[in-house]
Design an enzyme around this catalytic site. Structure first.
Site, PDB file in Angstrom:
ATOM      1  N   SER A  50       0.825  -1.207   0.000  1.00  0.00           N
ATOM      2  CA  SER A  50       0.000   0.000   0.000  1.00  0.00           C
ATOM      3  C   SER A  50       0.863   1.263   0.000  1.00  0.00           C
ATOM      4  O   SER A  50       1.563   1.531  -0.961  1.00  0.00           O
ATOM      5  CB  SER A  50      -0.952  -0.033   1.205  1.00  0.00           C
ATOM      6  N   ALA A  81      -0.032  -4.180  -3.754  1.00  0.00           N
ATOM      7  CA  ALA A  81      -1.335  -4.034  -3.090  1.00  0.00           C
ATOM      8  C   ALA A  81      -1.572  -2.589  -2.714  1.00  0.00           C
ATOM      9  O   ALA A  81      -1.831  -2.257  -1.558  1.00  0.00           O
ATOM     10  CB  ALA A  81      -1.419  -4.942  -1.873  1.00  0.00           C
ATOM     11  N   LYS A  87     -13.284   7.784  -8.466  1.00  0.00           N
ATOM     12  CA  LYS A  87     -12.429   8.974  -8.391  1.00  0.00           C
ATOM     13  C   LYS A  87     -11.204   8.713  -7.529  1.00  0.00           C
ATOM     14  O   LYS A  87     -10.095   9.137  -7.858  1.00  0.00           O
ATOM     15  CB  LYS A  87     -13.221  10.155  -7.835  1.00  0.00           C
TER      16      LYS A  87
END
Length: 453
Positions: free
Chosen positions: A105, A127, A160
Site C-alpha cells: 500500500s 497491493a 475517483k
C-alpha cells in the site's frame, strides 16, 4: 637558527599537505543516515522522516536509506513523506528489508518516489489500492471517470479515488523511470511482486541482502535529486542510525486510536467527576491532561466528526440520567449513541487504525453498569419510606398521653402533638396518623393486634 626555522617550516607544510587529502577523502566518504519505518505509516512516522531528512541536509549527509517493513498507512502521512523525498537534495534509497518484510500500500508509493528502490530477497511490495473507499465495487481498468447512468454516488467516489491514486503513482513512476504499467495494476488490481520479479519488471533498481551489499552496489550510480544530478560514492561510508526522538515516540503512543480513545474517556469522565464534586482537584487535573492529549491525537488522526459527536452525545445522555431520572430512557439511548459513535469514530479502514471491538464493548458495559447502579439506587430510594418532613408523619403510629374532649395529646417520635381523632380514642391507646392540618394531627385508633410489645 634560520636553517632550523626552514626545516620546521618544511615539516609543517608537509604535515598540512598530507592532512588535506586525508580530510578530503574523509569528506568524500560522507555519512549514510539509516531510518527504520516499521509498522503502520502514520503522523509519528512522517514527522520522524521529515526531521531526519532535515538533519541530513543540515549536516551534509551523502545518502539517506529508508529501511521499510510496512503494511501501509494513512494517505496524508504517506504524501508528506513523498513530498519530503521529492524535495530532498540528498539521495534517498527506499529499501524493503530484512527478508520477509513488505512494502504494501503506502510503502509501494514511497518506493516509487525514492531516488533508488531496492529490496532484500524474500520481500514483496504492491497491493496499493486505496483502502479508504466508499461501499461499492472498485472500478475496473479502462472505465471512465464520470458517473455513468445507474451508478451510485458511492461507486463514483470509489472510481475517483482509484483514478487519483493511479495518476499519482504513475507520475512518480515517470519521474523515476520505473514501470508505470505495473504501478497501475498495483492500484487497480492490488497486484503484488516479489523482489526478483520487481527487479525483472523494472519496478526496483536492485536486490541487496543487507546494508553493506546495498552500499557496494550503489557505488558509482548517478541519480537526479532536487539540486541536480549527483554520483554516489558509497565505498567506506559511515552508517548512522537515526532513532525517533521523544516527541515522535509520544505521538506514536497517543496517536494509537485505542490509546486516544481511552484518553478521551478518562478526560471526559474526570472532568464530569470534578464538576460534580468540586474540590477533589486530582480528577480535574488528570481529566484535563488526558483530554488535551486526546484532542492532539485526534488532530492528526482521520476522525469522523459524526462519530465524535455521537460519542459525546452518548456520554451527555448517560450523565443526564443521573440528574434527570428518566427510568433508563436517557441511559439506554446514551449507551447506544456511545457505541455507534465509537464504531464510526475513525474515518479510515487502514489496518492498525481502527478501535478495538473489545475496548468498545468494555467501555460500553462499564458505562451501562454505572447507570444500572445509579438507577437501582434511585428506585430503591423512591421505594424507601420518607423519614423527614411532613410526609413522614402520615402513617406513623403514636400513643395517646392525654384526652380532653375531642382533642388528644399524642406522643410521636419523642414529641407531643395535638391530635383530633376521626373516631373516639382513649388514654393510652395507639393511634395512626392519617393527615396533618397545620400543627394538628388527624388520627384514628390502631388495632392492638397489629402491634406486639
Amino acid at each position: 637558527m634560520k636553517r632550523y626555522l626552514w626545516v620546521l617550516g618544511f615539516i609543517a607544510c608537509l604535515c598540512i599537505g598530507l592532512s588535506v587529502p586525508a580530510q578530503q577523502n574523509q569528506g568524500s566518504r560522507g555519512t549514510v543516515l539509516l531510518l527504520d519505518i516499521q509498522g503502520v505509516i502514520g503522523p509519528a512516522v512522517s514527522g520522524y522522516v521529515q526531521r531526519a531528512m532535515e538533519r541530513g541536509g543540515d549536516k551534509g549527509a551523502a545518502l539517506i536509506i529508508l529501511r521499510m517493513d510496512t503494511p501501509g498507512g494513512l494517505d496524508r502521512a504517506m504524501r508528506d513523506i513523498i513530498r519530503d523525498i521529492l524535495a530532498s537534495p540528498v539521495p534517498v534509497v527506499g529499501y524493503v528489508a530484512p527478508s520477509g518484510a513488505r512494502a504494501a500500500s503506502a510503502g509501494t508509493y514511497i518506493m516509487y518516489a525514492s531516488h533508488i528502490a531496492a529490496m532484500a530477497p524474500a520481500t514483496n511490495l504492491g497491493a496499493a489500492t486505496p483502502v479508504q473507499l466508499p461501499m461499492g465495487a472498485p472500478p475496473s481498468p479502462g472505465e471512465g471517470e464520470g458517473k455513468e447512468e445507474g451508478q451510485s454516488s458511492q461507486e463514483a467516489m470509489a472510481r475517483k479515488a482509484i483514478n487519483d491514486a493511479v495518476a499519482y503513482i504513475k507520475g512518480l513512476a515517470a519521474q523515476r523511470g520505473r514501470n508505470a504499467e505495473w504501478a497501475e495494476q498495483a492500484v487497480r488490481e492490488a497486484a503484488s511482486l516479489s523482489a526478483q520479479e520487481a527487479l525483472e519488471l523494472g519496478v526496483i533498481d536492485l536486490v541487496a541482502a543487507d546494508i553493506p551489499t546495498l552500499l557496494k552496489n550503489l557505488d558509482g550510480r548517478t541519480v537526479s535529486v532536487a539540486g541536480g544530478e549527483t554520483t554516489l560514492r558509497t565505498t567506506g561510508m559511515t552508517i548512522t542510525r537515526v532513532e525517533p526522538n521523544w516527541r515522535d515516540r509520544l505521538l506514536a503512543i497517543i496517536a494509537n486510536p485505542n490509546v486516544a480513545y481511552i484518553l478521551m474517556l478518562v478526560g471526559v469522565y474526570g472532568l464530569i467527576f470534578e464538576l460534580a464534586n468540586p474540590g477533589f482537584i486530582l480528577p480535574g487535573v488528570v481529566g484535563t491532561i488526558s483530554l488535551l492529549l486526546a484532542l492532539y491525537a485526534f488532530q492528526v488522526l482521520p476522525i469522523s466528526s459524526a462519530g465524535l459527536a455521537l460519542m459525546l452525545l452518548g456520554i451527555a445522555f448517560m450523565v443526564a440520567e443521573v440528574f434527570v431520572p428518566s427510568f433508563g430512557a436517557l441511559g439506554v439511548g446514551g449507551v447506544i449513541a456511545f457505541v455507534i459513535g465509537s464504531v464510526i469514530l475513525l474515518d479510515t479502514d487502514v489496518p492498525g487504525y481502527e478501535i478495538s471491538w473489545p475496548l468498545i464493548i468494555a467501555a460500553a458495559l462499564t458505562s451501562a453498569a454505572f447507570l444500572f447502579v445509579v438507577l437501582s439506587l434511585a428506585i430503591r430510594s423512591q421505594q424507601r419510606p420518607v423519614v423527614s418532613g411532613r410526609e413522614q408523619m402520615v402513617g406513623a403510629v403514636g400513643k395517646v398521653t392525654g384526652v380532653s374532649g375531642d382533642t388528644a395529646t399524642v406522643r410521636l417520635h419523642g414529641e407531643l402533638w395535638s391530635a383530633q381523632g376521626t373516631e373516639p380514642i382513649t388514654l393510652g391507646q395507639r393511634v395512626r396518623v392519617t393527615g396533618l392540618e397545620g400543627l394538628r394531627l388527624k388520627v384514628k385508633p390502631e388495632p392492638e393486634e397489629d402491634h406486639h410489645d
